[in-house]
Design a protein around this motif. Structure first.
Motif, PDB file in Angstrom:
ATOM      1  N   LYS A 102      57.159  55.804  43.190  1.00 17.61           N
ATOM      2  CA  LYS A 102      56.596  54.603  42.560  1.00 17.61           C
ATOM      3  C   LYS A 102      57.411  53.359  42.885  1.00 17.61           C
ATOM      4  CE  LYS A 102      57.091  56.454  38.490  1.00 17.61           C
ATOM      5  NZ  LYS A 102      57.726  57.749  38.826  1.00 17.61           N
ATOM      6  N   THR A 103      58.727  53.473  42.697  1.00 18.31           N
ATOM      7  CA  THR A 103      59.579  52.312  42.978  1.00 18.31           C
ATOM      8  C   THR A 103      59.575  51.994  44.471  1.00 18.31           C
ATOM      9  OG1 THR A 103      60.950  52.767  41.058  1.00 18.31           O
ATOM     10  CG2 THR A 103      61.938  51.420  42.798  1.00 18.31           C
ATOM     11  N   THR A 104      59.571  53.041  45.277  1.00 23.82           N
ATOM     12  CA  THR A 104      59.511  52.824  46.726  1.00 23.82           C
ATOM     13  C   THR A 104      58.244  52.051  47.085  1.00 23.82           C
ATOM     14  OG1 THR A 104      60.716  54.878  47.069  1.00 23.82           O
ATOM     15  CG2 THR A 104      59.536  53.983  48.963  1.00 23.82           C
ATOM     16  N   GLY A 111      64.324  62.550  56.432  1.00 21.07           N
ATOM     17  CA  GLY A 111      63.199  63.471  56.546  1.00 21.07           C
ATOM     18  C   GLY A 111      62.249  63.407  55.364  1.00 21.07           C
ATOM     19  N   VAL A 112      62.609  62.612  54.342  1.00 18.24           N
ATOM     20  CA  VAL A 112      61.814  62.613  53.109  1.00 18.24           C
ATOM     21  C   VAL A 112      60.691  61.597  53.193  1.00 18.24           C
ATOM     22  CG1 VAL A 112      61.896  62.302  50.608  1.00 18.24           C
ATOM     23  CG2 VAL A 112      63.891  63.206  51.833  1.00 18.24           C
ATOM     24  N   ASN A 113      59.466  62.052  52.901  1.00 14.36           N
ATOM     25  CA  ASN A 113      58.352  61.123  52.792  1.00 14.36           C
ATOM     26  C   ASN A 113      58.278  60.619  51.361  1.00 14.36           C
ATOM     27  OD1 ASN A 113      57.085  60.915  55.360  1.00 14.36           O
ATOM     28  ND2 ASN A 113      56.477  63.064  55.122  1.00 14.36           N
ATOM     29  N   ALA A 114      58.914  59.482  51.092  1.00 16.48           N
ATOM     30  CA  ALA A 114      58.917  58.966  49.718  1.00 16.48           C
ATOM     31  C   ALA A 114      57.522  58.478  49.340  1.00 16.48           C
ATOM     32  CB  ALA A 114      59.930  57.841  49.578  1.00 16.48           C
ATOM     33  N   VAL A 115      56.833  57.875  50.303  1.00 13.29           N
ATOM     34  CA  VAL A 115      55.422  57.513  50.139  1.00 13.29           C
ATOM     35  C   VAL A 115      54.719  57.991  51.397  1.00 13.29           C
ATOM     36  CG1 VAL A 115      53.763  55.613  50.024  1.00 13.29           C
ATOM     37  CG2 VAL A 115      55.854  55.513  48.655  1.00 13.29           C
ATOM     38  N   GLY A 171      53.549  58.973  37.556  1.00 16.88           N
ATOM     39  CA  GLY A 171      53.972  60.119  38.354  1.00 16.88           C
ATOM     40  C   GLY A 171      55.385  60.487  37.971  1.00 16.88           C
ATOM     41  N   PRO A 172      55.787  61.701  38.334  1.00 19.09           N
ATOM     42  CA  PRO A 172      57.111  62.175  37.914  1.00 19.09           C
ATOM     43  C   PRO A 172      58.241  61.407  38.587  1.00 19.09           C
ATOM     44  CG  PRO A 172      56.110  63.719  39.439  1.00 19.09           C
ATOM     45  CD  PRO A 172      55.073  62.700  39.133  1.00 19.09           C
ATOM     46  N   ASN A 173      59.452  61.618  38.139  1.00 16.75           N
ATOM     47  CA  ASN A 173      60.619  61.011  38.775  1.00 16.75           C
ATOM     48  C   ASN A 173      60.650  61.383  40.246  1.00 16.75           C
ATOM     49  OD1 ASN A 173      61.953  61.876  35.760  1.00 16.75           O
ATOM     50  ND2 ASN A 173      62.148  59.781  36.472  1.00 16.75           N
TER      51      ASN A 173
HETATM   52  N1  LIG Z   1      66.882  53.687  49.564  1.00 18.56           N
HETATM   53  C1  LIG Z   1      66.600  54.998  49.594  1.00 18.56           C
HETATM   54  N2  LIG Z   1      67.211  55.810  50.474  1.00 18.56           N
HETATM   55  C2  LIG Z   1      66.930  57.123  50.527  1.00 18.56           C
HETATM   56  N3  LIG Z   1      66.041  57.716  49.733  1.00 18.56           N
HETATM   57  C3  LIG Z   1      65.400  56.976  48.816  1.00 18.56           C
HETATM   58  C4  LIG Z   1      65.639  55.585  48.699  1.00 18.56           C
HETATM   59  N4  LIG Z   1      64.873  55.086  47.712  1.00 18.56           N
HETATM   60  C5  LIG Z   1      64.172  56.129  47.243  1.00 18.56           C
HETATM   61  N5  LIG Z   1      64.479  57.264  47.896  1.00 18.56           N
HETATM   62  C6  LIG Z   1      63.903  58.578  47.668  1.00 18.56           C
HETATM   63  O1  LIG Z   1      62.500  58.427  47.671  1.00 18.56           O
HETATM   64  C7  LIG Z   1      61.902  59.223  46.671  1.00 18.56           C
HETATM   65  C8  LIG Z   1      61.087  58.365  45.749  1.00 18.56           C
HETATM   66  O2  LIG Z   1      61.967  57.594  44.949  1.00 18.56           O
HETATM   67  P1  LIG Z   1      61.449  56.466  43.973  1.00 18.56           P
HETATM   68  O3  LIG Z   1      62.648  55.755  43.453  1.00 18.56           O
HETATM   69  O4  LIG Z   1      60.441  55.645  44.657  1.00 18.56           O
HETATM   70  O5  LIG Z   1      60.784  57.308  42.827  1.00 18.56           O
HETATM   71  P2  LIG Z   1      60.144  56.820  41.456  1.00 18.56           P
HETATM   72  O6  LIG Z   1      58.771  57.328  41.434  1.00 18.56           O
HETATM   73  O7  LIG Z   1      60.328  55.377  41.274  1.00 18.56           O
HETATM   74  O8  LIG Z   1      61.029  57.638  40.408  1.00 18.56           O
HETATM   75  P3  LIG Z   1      61.493  57.219  38.933  1.00 18.56           P
HETATM   76  O9  LIG Z   1      60.367  57.552  38.031  1.00 18.56           O
HETATM   77  O10 LIG Z   1      62.667  58.105  38.697  1.00 18.56           O
HETATM   78  O11 LIG Z   1      61.840  55.809  38.959  1.00 18.56           O
HETATM   79  C9  LIG Z   1      63.032  59.974  45.986  1.00 18.56           C
HETATM   80  O12 LIG Z   1      63.151  61.237  46.598  1.00 18.56           O
HETATM   81  C10 LIG Z   1      64.234  59.126  46.302  1.00 18.56           C
HETATM   82  O13 LIG Z   1      65.399  59.920  46.334  1.00 18.56           O
END
Ligand SMILES: Nc1ncnc2c1ncn2[C@@H]1O[C@H](COP(=O)(O)OP(=O)(O)OP(=O)(O)O)[C@@H](O)[C@H]1O
Ligand SMILES: [Mg+2]
Lengths: 330, 275
Positions: free
Chosen positions: B42-44, B15-19, B36-38
């Motif tokens: 970003k990594t997604t 249900g989470v919109n990561a992006v 952006g915050p944790n």
């Molecule tokens: N493979 C995955 N399965 C489920 N949820 C994921 C997955 N990868 C990322 N998420 C979720 O997507 C959201 C974004 O995560 P992401 O790792 O992209 O953040 P980020 O901006 O890179 O954070 P950070 O600064 O900590 O590296 C988070 O809520 C994370 O829990």
């Protein structure tokens, strides 16, 4: 004058190791005082060829197979059926069988190699079992559980017969197999295999198609097993489905793990030790598999890297230690 | 003409919109930073931009090619390289071989010539080794030329990934938190390295929490929050964006007037203000 690079090259695993292996093959007959010993040496050589191929898959690419005896068995029975039943020239039978097995490995490998870890182990196990079942039940062609006689290998009227002749043939092919494997490992494709073993995503993002490489090495390892199976069938003159059975697959994996994963010469040592050992333990025939089991457990506990890499590491640290000592002394 | 165009990109995990509905363009030759915050996504986002994750929605166009749905190796072959926040070093190899793997696309050859080690291949291997060594020196790893990867410290491994990515001769290089875990000296050397990358004609996407680094090298900044665009623009504009500067960067200025090393707390404030 012998330059440093030349020395370095001689000491490299590829050149130095191959020379060492060639020397062992050339000198071993001094110790082989009767045909029974020659027989064991031939069996070692054939298993070593399979293990070199299997080690490319397991040791370098990190993909397990518990069904490689199936490819060995297909090689043996392909040759046996085509050469003995249909009268094909043995070399043609062997080549045709190899092409067919390569094609089979290619087709089956594609879906199977998408799996990882336990799932891949189960799938390859299943593949091996299916091959075994086909060989054991299609008795019209294979002779079923009773086995089938195989004509001797002959090329242009020259018949390969006798343990001594076979020793040199298998020795030469073993050297060839080791050379091919070492070349592959030190090529871009070989590095790709080692890379995807460590991090598949890391390999993919530099442009490596991981699935394609896994499939390639699966096919190569199947071909090595198949050729060894063909030769083994002609050599022994009689084969039974046991050669394609699960137990043989396990033996092969044990040899690779025992000798040392990701070490081509380790695969040879593993095959040598674990082919010879049961012969020495012939008195305990029923317990042969228990010895294998014990060796497997012992290796995992005490030498998880396998014999050859562990020894190499030991030697390297020794050498470093002496070098340091000399440095301090000066 | 943009080098990379991202159009209404989205990625859902359950249900989470990561992006979420994210669009932006990257022009060639610049350093484009994403902050952006944790958990902001970003990594997604980088994972989608390299084919590691497939987007749930939207398109990724690189140059003239729509790469949406492509495999990671295809992204690489079009000229996108990356490093990883959680290292993806090949620990079963030497450092030099790690970089040599990066040369795979230029060097790969037929199976037969690999098995037989053709003369041409032997020569190419030699050149590959030289070039890998050169790249290791370029990123400052001259002391690790003979090291095995599993014996290298963390900071060196981060550079090793940069060298490996560079070895692919990319047009676009995505760096996921290259300064994380580095000591201040190593982090300072990164500014210089990133500068030299753009000098080589490589466009850089920088995901980073170290604001000193981001403000020092960026031409353009994208601020992400909960997978959505909070702000975007030239570095100076983003810095001066009232929404961002007051809440976000303003509070990242520590009492001695320099930018703090992390934005995590600043971002928390920014996000509060934004709602
Ligand atoms: N493979 C995955 N399965 C489920 N949820 C994921 C997955 N990868 C990322 N998420 C979720 O997507 C959201 C974004 O995560 P992401 O790792 O992209 O953040 P980020 O901006 O890179 O954070 P950070 O600064 O900590 O590296 C988070 O809520 C994370 O829990
Ligand atoms: Mg991240």
């Amino acid at each position: 004058m012998i330059s440093g690079t030349m020395l370095a090259r001689l000491a490299s695993p590829r050149t130095g190791g191959l020379l060492g292996l060639a020397a062992v093959i050339a000198l071993l007959p001094l110790a082989l005082t009767n045909t029974y010993f020659y027989d064991i040496a031939v069996l070692v050589g054939l298993n070593a060829i399979v293990c070199i191929g299997l080690n490319l898959l397991i040791g370098y690419a990190g993909q397990i197979s518990l069904g490689h005896a199936g490819f060995f068995g297909l090689g043996a029975y392909g040759s046996a059926i085509l050469a003995s039943r249909y009268g094909w020239p043995p070399l043609a039978a062997m080549l045709a069988t190899t092409v067919a097995v390569a094609a089979l490995a290619f087709v089956v490998g594609r879906p199977i190699l998408r799996l990882k870890g336990h799932y891949l182990a189960m799938a390859t196990l299943g593949l091996g079992i299916i091959i075994y079942m086909v060989i054991a039940t299609e008795d019209k062609y294979t002779g079923g559980p009773d086995g089938i006689a195989v004509v001797p290998f002959s090329i242009g009227g020259f018949v390969l017969q006798g343990e001594r002749v076979w020793y040199w043939v298998v020795g030469a092919l073993l050297l060839l197999a080791a050379w091919l494997a070492l070349n592959l490992i030190e090529s871009p494709a070989g590095r790709a295999l080692r890379a995807l073993h460590s991090s598949e995503v890391g390999a993919e993002v530099v442009g490596i198609n991981a699935a394609e490489h896994k499939l390639m090495v699966f096919v190569i390892s199947a071909v090595f097993a198949c050729v060894a199976g063909s030769l083994g069938a002609h050599y022994s003159g009689f084969i039974t489905p046991g050669k394609a059975a699960f137990l043989h697959s396990i033996e092969l994996v044990t040899m690779v793990v025992f000798g040392g994963m990701a070490s081509t010469f380790g695969a040879v040592v593993g095959a040598a030790v674990l082919t010879t050992l049961p012969q020495l333990l012939a008195a305990f025939e029923d317990y042969e598999m228990m010895v294998f089991g014990a060796v497997m457990m012992g290796t995992m506990i005490f030498l998880p890297r396998g014999v050859v890499p562990s020894l190499a590491r030991l030697l390297a640290t020794r050498r470093d230690a002496t070098a340091d000592g000399e440095g301090n002394g000066v | 003409m943009s080098l990379l165009r991202v159009d209404r990109l989205g990625k859902k995990f359950g249900g989470v919109n990561a992006v979420d509905d994210l669009s932006f363009e990257i022009r060639p030759g610049a350093v484009y930073s994403i902050i952006g915050p944790n958990g902001a996504g970003k990594t997604t986002l980088l994972n989608m931009l390299t084919g590691v994750y497939q987007p749930s929605a939207g398109r990724i166009v690189f140059g003239e090619h729509d790469l949406t749905g492509c495999a990671p190796y295809e992204y690489a072959r079009h000229g996108i390289a990356r490093t990883f926040q959680n290292l993806q070093v090949f620990f079963n190899m030497s450092a030099l071989e790690n970089v040599m793997v990066g040369r795979y696309m230029q060097e790969r050859c037929g199976l037969v010539s690999a098995l037989l080690r053709s003369r041409r291949l032997a020569r190419a291997e030699h050149a590959c080794r030289e070039e890998a060594a050169e790249l290791m020196r370029y990123v400052g790893l001259q002391n690790y030329l003979y090291a095995s990867a599993d014996a290298m410290p963390y900071g060196a491994l981060k550079r090793l990934e940069i060298a490996r990515a560079l070895a692919t001769r990319p047009k676009l290089m995505l760096l996921d938190e290259p300064a994380a875990g580095l000591n201040p000296t190593e982090a300072l050397e990164l500014d210089d390295l990133i500068g030299r990358l753009t000098g080589r004609g490589v466009t850089v996407v920088l995901v980073e929490h170290n604001m000193r680094l981001v403000m020092g090298v960026s031409d353009h900044i994208l601020v992400l929050d909960y997978g959505r665009k909070l702000a975007e623009g030239p570095a100076l504009t983003v810095r001066n964006d009232p929404k961002v500067i007051e809440a976000y960067l303003g509070s990242a200025v520590s009492h001695d007037g320099t930018f703090g090393e992390t934005i995590a707390d600043a971002v928390a404030v920014a996000v509060e203000m934004h709602r």
